[in-house]
Design a protein around this motif. Structure first.
Motif, short mmCIF file in Angstrom:
data_model
loop_
_atom_site.label_atom_id
_atom_site.label_comp_id
_atom_site.label_asym_id
_atom_site.label_seq_id
_atom_site.Cartn_x
_atom_site.Cartn_y
_atom_site.Cartn_z
N GLY A 266 5.00 63.23 -67.86
CA GLY A 266 3.75 63.18 -68.47
C GLY A 266 3.67 64.29 -69.54
N VAL A 267 4.14 65.51 -69.27
CA VAL A 267 4.15 66.60 -70.33
C VAL A 267 4.96 66.17 -71.63
N VAL A 268 6.09 65.53 -71.17
CA VAL A 268 7.06 65.31 -72.33
C VAL A 268 6.63 64.17 -73.20
N SER A 269 6.04 63.18 -72.43
CA SER A 269 5.49 62.10 -73.31
C SER A 269 4.32 62.65 -74.19
N ARG A 270 3.34 63.54 -73.57
CA ARG A 270 2.31 63.93 -74.42
C ARG A 270 2.56 64.95 -75.07
N TYR A 271 3.20 65.97 -75.19
CA TYR A 271 3.52 66.89 -76.00
C TYR A 271 4.54 66.79 -77.00
N VAL A 272 5.62 65.98 -76.54
CA VAL A 272 6.79 65.72 -77.53
C VAL A 272 6.54 64.43 -78.17
N PHE A 273 6.27 63.53 -77.62
CA PHE A 273 6.17 62.30 -78.30
C PHE A 273 4.72 61.57 -78.64
N HIS A 274 3.81 62.75 -78.28
CA HIS A 274 2.43 62.35 -78.76
C HIS A 274 2.01 61.15 -78.18
N SER A 275 2.22 60.81 -76.78
CA SER A 275 2.06 59.36 -76.32
C SER A 275 1.49 59.62 -74.75
N PRO A 276 0.28 60.07 -74.42
CA PRO A 276 -0.07 60.17 -73.17
C PRO A 276 0.16 59.07 -72.34
N LEU A 277 0.57 59.44 -70.95
CA LEU A 277 0.78 58.27 -70.07
C LEU A 277 -0.50 58.14 -69.17
N VAL A 278 -1.22 57.14 -69.53
CA VAL A 278 -2.77 57.14 -69.01
C VAL A 278 -2.65 57.06 -67.44
N TRP A 279 -1.37 56.56 -67.04
CA TRP A 279 -1.59 56.19 -65.39
C TRP A 279 -0.86 57.24 -64.67
N SER B 190 -12.36 78.42 -65.06
CA SER B 190 -11.21 77.88 -65.87
C SER B 190 -9.92 78.56 -65.25
N ILE B 191 -8.65 77.70 -65.05
CA ILE B 191 -7.79 78.19 -64.44
C ILE B 191 -6.82 78.95 -65.65
N ALA B 192 -7.08 78.64 -66.91
CA ALA B 192 -6.23 79.39 -67.86
C ALA B 192 -6.89 80.71 -68.03
N ALA B 193 -8.34 80.77 -67.60
CA ALA B 193 -9.06 82.08 -67.84
C ALA B 193 -8.40 83.05 -66.71
N LEU B 194 -8.49 82.34 -65.41
CA LEU B 194 -7.98 83.10 -64.25
C LEU B 194 -6.42 83.69 -64.32
N PHE B 195 -5.91 82.82 -65.11
CA PHE B 195 -4.33 83.26 -65.15
C PHE B 195 -4.43 84.51 -66.26
N ALA C 273 2.86 80.94 -71.06
CA ALA C 273 2.68 80.46 -72.64
C ALA C 273 2.36 79.13 -72.47
N ALA C 274 2.97 78.27 -71.50
CA ALA C 274 2.93 76.81 -71.46
C ALA C 274 1.47 76.42 -71.28
N VAL C 275 1.01 77.21 -70.45
CA VAL C 275 -0.66 77.04 -70.17
C VAL C 275 -1.54 77.58 -71.35
N ILE C 276 -1.43 78.78 -71.52
CA ILE C 276 -2.13 79.26 -72.72
C ILE C 276 -2.07 78.43 -74.13
N GLU C 277 -0.89 77.97 -74.37
CA GLU C 277 -0.72 77.35 -75.70
C GLU C 277 -0.92 75.77 -75.33
N GLY C 278 -1.49 75.50 -74.27
CA GLY C 278 -1.73 73.76 -74.11
C GLY C 278 -0.69 72.99 -73.88
N VAL C 279 0.57 73.46 -73.88
CA VAL C 279 1.87 72.52 -73.63
C VAL C 279 1.53 71.81 -72.24
N ALA C 280 0.76 72.29 -71.20
CA ALA C 280 1.00 71.68 -69.89
C ALA C 280 -0.49 72.38 -69.26
N THR C 281 -0.99 71.52 -68.45
CA THR C 281 -2.11 71.97 -67.46
C THR C 281 -1.62 73.20 -66.33
N ALA C 282 -2.37 73.47 -65.71
CA ALA C 282 -1.99 74.67 -64.64
C ALA C 282 -1.23 73.73 -63.51
#
Length: 626
Positions: A52-65, A371-376, A433-442
């Motif tokens: 899901g991370v690769v599909s959304r961040y690399v290919f800009h095609s989120p896997l809705v399922w 917010s998980i990002a804020a807690l991190f 960095a992956a969380v703060i930069e929005g690459v992936a969720t917590a």
């Protein structure tokens, strides 16, 4: 887990077993079914989340399922993990009192604990089955399949735990003296049933009976914490309210199904992985080469290594297990007192509770909406502040240490170890960095850490034991299941407390205390130190987080700041003897008698208390970088 919340001894044999072949055969079949399935679920979750991370961040095609199927598999993973925890006797419970009993009395107490567990599972099973049947008409939005297939995990998991409990109980009942434990359970149940009119008549005072008296009695008797919570809630709802009992299984499902909690098994596995690949050892070796020649140098290394490793694994037991075996032998060679070593190890466990991606941080975000990002982000500096306090105690204690026999590492050796450690040292920063930069969720970021660690282990350190992979996956499922079922049971209890009006009364009481936010913070510190020593962090947060965080918000206390105060307070209780669970875990990992560390830990605890008060009354340390 520890001497106080240690493994459940439900499968111990206290006499000869009549059906010496049948019961073990059935148990082996259960193991053969559940362990491979749970291991496959862990692998599947890693694959789905990372894809899901690769599909959304690399290919800009989120896997809705992706989230939907991850949620379905997660409930199955939680329940099968709880089954394995039962098979492996790994459900968390308190045995401080039971452990001091004589052999025969302890055998009866163990039988009572298993009987209570079986009773809870037996009364819950019909509700779980009915709950799953009611989910047939609900269709998932993305996959468009019946939600029955997800909810079916509840009756299957509860049924398998019930079967295992019955098998264990049948084995334990052969000595007639053990039967007294079952009789006591039956008598207490009949007494509560007969007293139900009185319990209804006394109003909310019955909360003391069920959620203080009954819970305390079961916990101190050695009943697993999750089952003590669950049975108390079931008894309260069935004897004093007209609420359908199916509500309990529904709230348990809700508590266990927050997708953010999927990061619990992911980070548990990541912690095991960094130890297996040698990444933890490379970090510790580098730090030791830097400070090994300084008075108390290896103690400073222990503090720094725990801080770094905590930023990777998120699980304190994994942190201590990764660091202690590397450092303790050399520290003992240099004359360090074993008691001081485990005292410092336990203190660093409390100090690093706020270092992301702590599972407690994730739990707070899940149950309170912070917010998980804020807690991190907010958790880094409080942990560093407490590290400074611990280092000041180390400096004082080791100021006269004899280092005449210690050889200082050359710059070449230090540089070599730095080069080796760079891939491992980079991992905490990659995760953050992956969380703060929005690459992936917590939830997803743990899979990035897993893929990174596996790649580094295979290609850089060339240390990857494939034979250990399956046991690690099963261990991940078991530990996660034991944690998540507590969260589910505690969610049901918290819902009952809220519906009774207790939360409203609590809010009014705390809100009316003189001194405003200052008094509230001090009361919270004391409360969560006590809760941390008795319940551990996760159930305490699930029970009291939804009640106290709105009060903090109302008083103008920043939620991230309050989270740090709560977490550090629980950590202090968790690792402080004589009741702290984490302290005994540190002793077990360090292979040191708990009595040896009682005196040395006092100085470290004093430093932690000072640091906690600074964090509480100087909010900048928690929110300065938000």
């Amino acid at each position: 887990m520890s001497l106080k919340c240690e493994v459940q001894k439900s499968s111990q044999t206290f006499g000869s077993v009549g059906s010496s072949r049948l019961i073990p055969s059935i148990e082996r079949v259960l193991v053969a079914v559940t362990e491979p399935a749970a291991a496959a679920l862990v692998v599947s979750e890693i694959g789905i989340l990372f894809t899901g991370v690769v599909s959304r961040y690399v290919f800009h095609s989120p896997l809705v399922w992706a989230d939907e199927i991850a949620s379905i598999l997660f409930l199955w993973l939680s329940m099968l993990g709880a089954v394995i925890a039962s098979q492996r006797s790994q459900h968390m419970r308190m045995t401080a009192i039971v452990g001091k009993l004589g052999p025969q009395t302890r055998a009866m107490a163990e039988t009572l604990a298993v009987a209570v567990s079986v009773l809870f599972l037996a009364v819950l099973f019909p509700s779980a089955l009915h709950y799953a049947e009611n989910e047939i008409i609900i269709t998932t939005p993305a996959l468009e399949i019946s939600n029955f297939w997800r909810a079916l995990a509840l009756p299957v998991g509860i049924g398998l735990m019930l079967l295992h409990g019955v098998l264990g109980l049948s084995r334990m009942l052969l000595p007639r003296s053990n039967f007294i434990g079952v009789v006591l359970v039956a008598l207490i149940g009949l007494f509560l049933f007969a007293a139900s009119p009185l319990l209804v008549a006394i109003g909310n005072l019955n909360l003391l009976v069920f959620f203080v008296g009954l819970v305390a009695a079961m916990v101190f008797a050695g009943v697993p914490i999750a089952f003590a919570f669950g049975l108390s809630t079931f008894a309260y709802l069935s004897l004093t309210t007209t609420v359908p009992l199916e509500v309990l299984i529904g709230t348990m499902d809700e508590g266990m199904s927050h997708l953010i909690l999927l990061s619990v098994p992911m980070f548990v596995f990541l912690g095991l992985l960094i130890e297996m690949t040698g990444m933890a050892r490379s970090m510790v070796d580098f730090l030791a080469s830097l400070l090994g020649h300084v008075r108390g140098g290896l103690s400073y290394v222990l503090v720094g290594a725990m801080y770094l490793v905590s930023g990777i694994s998120g699980a304190k037991a994994a942190d201590m297990a990764a660091v202690a075996p590397v450092l303790f032998p050399e520290m003992k060679k240099r004359g360090s007192d074993p008691g001081d070593l485990v005292a410092l190890l336990a203190a660093t466990g409390a100090q690093t509770e706020t270092v992301p991606p702590s599972i407690v941080l994730i739990t707070i975000g899940s149950v309170t909406g912070v917010s998980i990002a804020a807690l991190f982000t907010g958790g880094m500096l409080p942990g560093l502040l407490l590290a400074v306090g611990l280092c000041s105690v180390i400096w004082y204690r080791y100021r006269n240490e004899d280092l005449s026999h210690v050889i200082r590492c050359t710059k070449r050796v230090i540089l070599k170890r730095l080069v080796i450690a760079i891939p491992a040292l980079a991992l905490p920063f990659v995760i953050r960095a992956a969380v703060i930069e929005g690459v992936a969720t917590a939830t997803e970021v743990s899979t990035i850490g897993i893929v990174y660690s596996a790649t580094v282990g295979l290609l850089v350190y060339r240390q990857f034991d494939w034979h250990r992979l399956r046991p690690m996956l099963v261990e991940t499922a078991a530990l996660s299941g034991s944690i998540l079922i507590i969260i589910g049971a505690a969610t049901g209890m918290a819902w009952s407390l809220t519906q009774s009006g207790f939360s409203y009364d609590l809010a009014n009481t705390l809100g009316s205390l003189p001194g405003g936010s200052t008094t509230f913070l001090l009361v919270s510190i004391v409360t969560f130190i006590v809760l941390g020593s008795v319940l551990e962090g996760i159930p305490a947060i699930v029970l009291f987080g939804p009640l106290l965080f709105p009060i903090a918000r109302k008083m103008g206390i920043d939620e991230v700041h309050y989270s740090m105060v709560v977490i550090l307070s629980m950590g202090l209780g968790l690792f402080a003897p004589p009741f702290g669970v984490g302290y005994y875990a540190a002793c077990a990992i360090g292979k040191v008698n708990p009595d040896s560390g009682m005196r040395p830990i006092l100085g470290y605890l004093a430093a932690l208390v000072v640091g906690l008060l600074i964090v509480a009354f100087v909010p900048w340390f928690s929110i300065g970088f938000l």
